[in-house]
Write an enzyme that holds these catalytic residues in place. Structure first.
Site, PDB file in Angstrom:
ATOM      1  N   LEU A 332       0.776  -1.378   0.421  1.00 25.70           N
ATOM      2  CA  LEU A 332       0.106   0.166   0.240  1.00 25.70           C
ATOM      3  C   LEU A 332       0.636   0.677   0.154  1.00 25.70           C
ATOM      4  O   LEU A 332       1.123   1.847   1.122  1.00 25.70           O
ATOM      5  CB  LEU A 332      -0.678   0.182   1.474  1.00 25.70           C
ATOM      6  CG  LEU A 332      -1.836  -0.935   1.171  1.00 25.70           C
ATOM      7  CD1 LEU A 332      -2.521  -1.336   2.781  1.00 25.70           C
ATOM      8  CD2 LEU A 332      -3.325  -0.742  -0.012  1.00 25.70           C
ATOM      9  N   GLN A 385       7.804  -4.625  -2.691  1.00 23.19           N
ATOM     10  CA  GLN A 385       7.396  -5.169  -4.201  1.00 23.19           C
ATOM     11  C   GLN A 385       8.110  -3.915  -5.077  1.00 23.19           C
ATOM     12  O   GLN A 385       8.691  -2.846  -4.826  1.00 23.19           O
ATOM     13  CB  GLN A 385       6.330  -4.332  -4.516  1.00 23.19           C
ATOM     14  CG  GLN A 385       5.198  -4.780  -5.314  1.00 23.19           C
ATOM     15  CD  GLN A 385       3.960  -3.885  -5.547  1.00 23.19           C
ATOM     16  OE1 GLN A 385       3.843  -3.076  -5.200  1.00 23.19           O
ATOM     17  NE2 GLN A 385       2.848  -4.906  -5.683  1.00 23.19           N
ATOM     18  N   CYS A 416      -0.320  -1.279 -11.152  1.00 19.65           N
ATOM     19  CA  CYS A 416      -0.560  -0.488 -11.312  1.00 19.65           C
ATOM     20  C   CYS A 416      -1.134   0.295 -12.340  1.00 19.65           C
ATOM     21  O   CYS A 416      -0.301   0.326 -13.250  1.00 19.65           O
ATOM     22  CB  CYS A 416       1.191   0.826 -11.012  1.00 19.65           C
ATOM     23  SG  CYS A 416       1.318   2.318 -10.085  1.00 19.65           S
ATOM     24  N   LYS A 455       1.970  -9.399  -9.259  1.00 21.42           N
ATOM     25  CA  LYS A 455       0.484  -8.710  -8.984  1.00 21.42           C
ATOM     26  C   LYS A 455      -0.007  -7.683 -10.340  1.00 21.42           C
ATOM     27  O   LYS A 455       0.663  -7.514 -10.220  1.00 21.42           O
ATOM     28  CB  LYS A 455       1.012  -7.590  -7.984  1.00 21.42           C
ATOM     29  CG  LYS A 455      -0.230  -7.260  -7.568  1.00 21.42           C
ATOM     30  CD  LYS A 455      -0.699  -6.669  -5.927  1.00 21.42           C
ATOM     31  CE  LYS A 455      -1.979  -5.980  -5.342  1.00 21.42           C
ATOM     32  NZ  LYS A 455      -1.957  -4.728  -6.080  1.00 21.42           N
ATOM     33  N   HIS A 485      -5.997  -8.737  -8.327  1.00 22.18           N
ATOM     34  CA  HIS A 485      -7.069  -7.637  -8.327  1.00 22.18           C
ATOM     35  C   HIS A 485      -8.238  -7.374  -9.296  1.00 22.18           C
ATOM     36  O   HIS A 485      -7.408  -7.491 -10.138  1.00 22.18           O
ATOM     37  CB  HIS A 485      -6.266  -6.568  -7.906  1.00 22.18           C
ATOM     38  CG  HIS A 485      -6.812  -5.438  -7.880  1.00 22.18           C
ATOM     39  ND1 HIS A 485      -6.744  -3.811  -7.614  1.00 22.18           N
ATOM     40  CD2 HIS A 485      -8.854  -5.381  -7.574  1.00 22.18           C
ATOM     41  CE1 HIS A 485      -8.174  -3.617  -7.674  1.00 22.18           C
ATOM     42  NE2 HIS A 485      -9.080  -3.817  -7.697  1.00 22.18           N
ATOM     43  N   ASN A 517      -7.539 -10.761  -4.496  1.00 20.35           N
ATOM     44  CA  ASN A 517      -7.451  -9.417  -4.265  1.00 20.35           C
ATOM     45  C   ASN A 517      -8.160  -9.071  -4.255  1.00 20.35           C
ATOM     46  O   ASN A 517      -8.976  -8.286  -5.150  1.00 20.35           O
ATOM     47  CB  ASN A 517      -6.623  -9.140  -3.673  1.00 20.35           C
ATOM     48  CG  ASN A 517      -6.135  -7.990  -3.943  1.00 20.35           C
ATOM     49  OD1 ASN A 517      -5.728  -6.353  -4.575  1.00 20.35           O
ATOM     50  ND2 ASN A 517      -6.896  -6.830  -2.824  1.00 20.35           N
ATOM     51  N   ALA A 540      -6.433  -4.622   1.284  1.00 20.40           N
ATOM     52  CA  ALA A 540      -5.931  -3.738   1.467  1.00 20.40           C
ATOM     53  C   ALA A 540      -6.866  -2.815   1.936  1.00 20.40           C
ATOM     54  O   ALA A 540      -6.444  -2.113   3.131  1.00 20.40           O
ATOM     55  CB  ALA A 540      -5.378  -3.275  -0.488  1.00 20.40           C
TER      56      ALA A 540
HETATM   57  C1  LIG Z   1      -3.677   3.599  -0.331  1.00 20.81           C
HETATM   58  C2  LIG Z   1      -3.153   2.399  -1.481  1.00 20.81           C
HETATM   59  C3  LIG Z   1      -2.052   2.240  -2.096  1.00 20.81           C
HETATM   60  C4  LIG Z   1      -2.038   1.174  -2.600  1.00 20.81           C
HETATM   61  N1  LIG Z   1      -0.398   1.071  -3.229  1.00 20.81           N
HETATM   62  C5  LIG Z   1      -0.232  -0.128  -3.942  1.00 20.81           C
HETATM   63  C6  LIG Z   1       1.142  -0.159  -4.215  1.00 20.81           C
HETATM   64  O1  LIG Z   1       1.705   0.790  -3.793  1.00 20.81           O
HETATM   65  N2  LIG Z   1       1.306  -1.244  -5.002  1.00 20.81           N
HETATM   66  C7  LIG Z   1       0.279  -2.200  -5.379  1.00 20.81           C
HETATM   67  O2  LIG Z   1       0.799  -3.014  -5.754  1.00 20.81           O
HETATM   68  N3  LIG Z   1      -1.460  -2.298  -4.915  1.00 20.81           N
HETATM   69  C8  LIG Z   1      -1.270  -1.067  -4.406  1.00 20.81           C
HETATM   70  N4  LIG Z   1      -2.326  -0.584  -4.231  1.00 20.81           N
HETATM   71  C9  LIG Z   1      -3.815  -1.377  -4.539  1.00 20.81           C
HETATM   72  C10 LIG Z   1      -4.208  -2.756  -3.525  1.00 20.81           C
HETATM   73  O3  LIG Z   1      -2.956  -3.409  -3.166  1.00 20.81           O
HETATM   74  C11 LIG Z   1      -5.305  -3.803  -3.685  1.00 20.81           C
HETATM   75  O4  LIG Z   1      -5.263  -4.433  -4.899  1.00 20.81           O
HETATM   76  C12 LIG Z   1      -6.140  -2.839  -4.120  1.00 20.81           C
HETATM   77  O5  LIG Z   1      -6.799  -1.582  -3.134  1.00 20.81           O
HETATM   78  C13 LIG Z   1      -7.796  -3.850  -3.963  1.00 20.81           C
HETATM   79  O6  LIG Z   1      -7.696  -4.417  -3.108  1.00 20.81           O
HETATM   80  P1  LIG Z   1      -9.030  -4.245  -1.798  1.00 20.81           P
HETATM   81  O7  LIG Z   1     -10.759  -4.063  -2.599  1.00 20.81           O
HETATM   82  O8  LIG Z   1      -8.677  -4.717  -1.072  1.00 20.81           O
HETATM   83  O9  LIG Z   1      -8.681  -3.091  -1.655  1.00 20.81           O
HETATM   84  C14 LIG Z   1      -2.553   0.751  -3.164  1.00 20.81           C
HETATM   85  C15 LIG Z   1      -4.120   0.653  -2.946  1.00 20.81           C
HETATM   86  C16 LIG Z   1      -4.806   1.757  -1.719  1.00 20.81           C
HETATM   87  C17 LIG Z   1      -5.720   1.989  -1.295  1.00 20.81           C
END
Ligand SMILES: Cc1cc2nc3c(=O)[nH]c(=O)nc-3n(C[C@H](O)[C@H](O)[C@H](O)COP(=O)(O)O)c2cc1C
Length: 670
Positions: A332, A385, A416, A455, A485, A517, A540
């Protein structure tokens, strides 16, 4: 998995309120508490309040309200209200975000040489712009925030010395710092945080004196013209724009690098064997060439087997990622910092991962990027990551980390969505650049001793799923695990995650583990997700909204956590933050900034006891509601000013001209 449609969370009628009533209540509370504070300046621990008391009498603030300069906040809000059309932003990016570094909050800073008690050694001499006289510094230093310094209390000394905002706890009248020798001894030789960037390595990286032998070897094979022609050669150019980077694979991609792989290709024999852990003679050869060879009718090798080949770690001998059924806290950016991960570990997260780090920044030795790799000793299954668009930088970076830091796996962020990354061909764009994607996975895998994971998202466009095509290839290229995801780049957080598709992909990925995810906020969500056949789940936003979700999943229950318990979590975060970022003004303000980012998610939690029926769904918007006490109501506020207020209860008043706008859009409920 059941689709959680957009809607409003079902809060019990007696707690519902209007927006006006909600804010009027908080305002009145604040004023009455301020009045009390004016009468009595003594500090009171808000968490010691009895929850059964009527809300109005439950908590007293620390006088921060009088001190805080709200003017600038309000101005920003008014400005934004005035010009809604002008606030056009690139999707997902907060371009109007004010850039105010925490050190700007402190005009007169003390020189590091003095903090380390060696003033005469100041490298910059008379040119130094910082203060060197402790007395002079103390005269302008902002007042202390408390009597107890977490660093001094825990470790027996505080490296921030006179600059610590809790220095009363360890500063003598002559500004000499006390040290608790017994405690210091207890911690000697026990590194609590690993993976720091040493000055020596930083210098070598800056002077380009780091050797990348394994990468060079792999990349040199990419440079050799393929016997099957050079269809992929142009597309295989590297990040430094070097000519002649060719694709050693019997290229499956076209000149644009667009995926043209036939779906559902079989796992090559060498990989199937490696998964069983049995070595075959041919495995001693470089995996990338082997995979190519396995597709061609005539076997191509990179030459005779040498001693060097024999001593190489074979794919099958790589440490396996023992991750089946584990709860994975998602990487995150910004919010998944080390103090937050410590909180999640305590609540039962099994796997943690650092925030996404940009490989080129790591290769340049940028301290801020290296900080993202830090690992707390409690993180027992920890990955880093990486993001990048080219095989040369990604492979070198993997080799660098392999030599220098401790991690259990490396993850590539191919999910991303942000423009900055996507437009350069990284992140989600790699799902459409299969040549580059392949070279990156194979390259990194060939230099890493730890497993490589990837991912991804469902795809780039909303209705064009790509994951099912990409996953068999990722497995074939040698990755140990994929996380999917269940949303496309275009979707961002609109629409629910597609768990049916995740289930299909989990089947295709087998025997490679696939983690699912998307949208998990309760143990019921987690159970449904596990029933889709995934190997495990990644959480997340669910962890940001309620970090105790890991406990709920493990104990298969809803936890009607009290506001005081939630406040205690924030207190712990404060201590972890001061420990991590420092207890001087810079550290305090960094801790606050990251707490505020987190609060922008935490406010979305609806206490279990207030819901008409359980569980809360991640895509349902909370209506305005009154908590069971003042703190619960305050924590439900979606207003930045109220988040700032909470931060002030823990970190004292914000500095003058303080502005905060959350980086992530936390309020997407569609
Ligand atoms: C604040 C925030 C920061 C995130 N940063 C990353 C990251 O650095 N790398 C990544 O692969 N996904 C990142 N994500 C995506 C999450 O890892 C995840 O794939 C996405 O939020 C879906 O999951 P959720 O429905 O449980 O939130 C981020 C999501 C949020 C909300």
């Amino acid at each position: 998995m059941e689709a959680a449609g957009a809607g409003v969370a079902p809060i019990r009628a007696q707690y519902l309120t209007s927006k006006e009533q909600f804010h009027a209540y908080l305002k009145a509370e604040r004023e009455s508490r301020n009045q009390e504070n004016n009468q009595d300046d003594g500090e009171e621990d808000p968490s010691s309040n009895d929850q059964t008391e009527p809300p109005a009498k439950q908590m007293k603030l620390d006088g921060a309200d009088q001190v805080r300069n709200q003017g600038s906040q309000e101005e920003v809000v008014k400005e934004e209200e005035k010009k809604p059309q002008e606030r056009k932003r690139a999707r997902g990016q907060n371009k109007s975000r004010p850039c105010m570094k925490p050190n700007h909050y402190e005009k007169d800073r003390l020189c590091q040489s003095v903090i380390q008690e060696c003033a005469e050694k100041c490298y910059f001499g008379s040119q130094c712009r910082f203060l060197h006289d402790v007395g002079e510094y103390m005269a302008v230093k902002p007042s202390d925030l408390g009597d107890s310094c977490i660093l001094f209390k825990t470790f027996g000394k505080c490296i921030y010395g006179v600059t610590c905002r809790f220095a009363r706890a360890h500063l003598g009248e002559d500004y000499r710092n006390f040290v608790n020798e017994d405690l210091v001894k207890q911690w000697e030789g026990k590194p609590l945080v690993r993976n720091s960037l040493s000055k020596e390595l930083q210098q070598r990286l800056r002077k380009k004196k780091v050797c990348f032998d394994k990468s060079s070897e792999y990349l040199s094979h990419l440079g050799k013209p393929s016997s099957t022609g050079n269809a992929g050669n142009k597309a295989a150019g590297n990040s430094t724009g070097e000519e002649g980077m060719t694709n050693c694979t019997a290229s499956k991609g076209n000149a644009e690098g667009v995926d043209v792989l036939p779906p559902g290709e079989e796992t090559p024999e060498y990989l199937a064997v490696s998964e069983k852990g049995e070595a075959s003679e041919s495995m001693v050869l470089q995996s990338s060439c082997l995979a190519d060879a396995s597709k061609d009718s005539t076997l191509k090798t990179i030459g005779p087997v040498t001693d060097e080949d024999v001593i190489k770690l074979r794919l099958c001998e790589k440490k396996r990622l023992d991750i089946q059924g584990k709860l994975y806290l998602a990487p995150l950016t910004t919010c998944g910092n080390l103090p937050f991960r410590r909180i999640c570990k305590r609540f039962g997260a099994d796997v943690t991962c650092g925030e996404m780090a940009v490989c080129t920044n790591l290769l340049q030795g940028q301290s801020s990027e290296w900080a993202l790799l830090k690992r707390h000793h409690t993180e027992d299954l920890f990955g880093v990551q990486l993001e990048g668009a080219f095989p040369d930088t990604m492979t070198r970076c993997a080799e660098l980390l392999n030599q220098t830091i401790e991690m259990d796996f490396v993850d590539i962020n191919v999910g991303c969505p942000i423009d900055l990354v996507y437009k350069k061909g990284g992140g989600c764009a790699l799902m459409n650049r299969s040549n580059k994607f392949e070279q990156i996975v194979r390259g990194m895998n060939s230099v890493l001793d730890v497993p490589l994971t990837v991912k991804i998202r469902t795809g780039v466009q909303e209705k064009v799923n790509l994951a099912h095509k990409v996953i068999p290839n990722i497995r074939k290229w040698g990755a140990s695990m994929v996380t999917l995801h269940g949303r496309s780049r275009e979707q961002r957080y609109t629409k629910v995650a597609d768990w049916e598709y995740i289930a299909e992909c989990a089947k295709l990925a087998s025997p490679m583990p696939l983690f699912g995810n998307g949208d998990i906020l309760s143990y019921e969500d987690a159970n449904r997700a596990m029933q889709t056949g995934v190997s495990g789940i990644m959480i997340a936003r669910g962890a940001l909204i309620k970090p105790w979700i890991f406990t709920e999943v493990k104990e298969q229950r809803h936890w009607d956590i009290s506001s005081n318990e939630r406040f205690d979590i924030l207190k712990d975060f404060t201590n972890y933050g001061l420990e991590h970022w420092g207890s001087d003004t810079q550290g305090v303000e960094k801790t606050r900034k990251f707490m505020l980012e987190w609060l922008s998610f935490l406010c979305r939690y609806i206490p279990a006891g207030l819901l008409e029926y359980l569980p809360q769904k991640i895509n349902e918007r909370p209506p305005y509601y009154m908590g069971r006490d003042y703190l619960e109501t305050l924590m439900a506020s979606q207003n930045v000013d109220d988040w700032i207020k909470i931060s002030e209860m823990l970190l004292g008043p914000v500095p003058t001209n303080f502005i905060f706008l959350p980086k992530h859009k936390a309020n997407s409920y569609r």
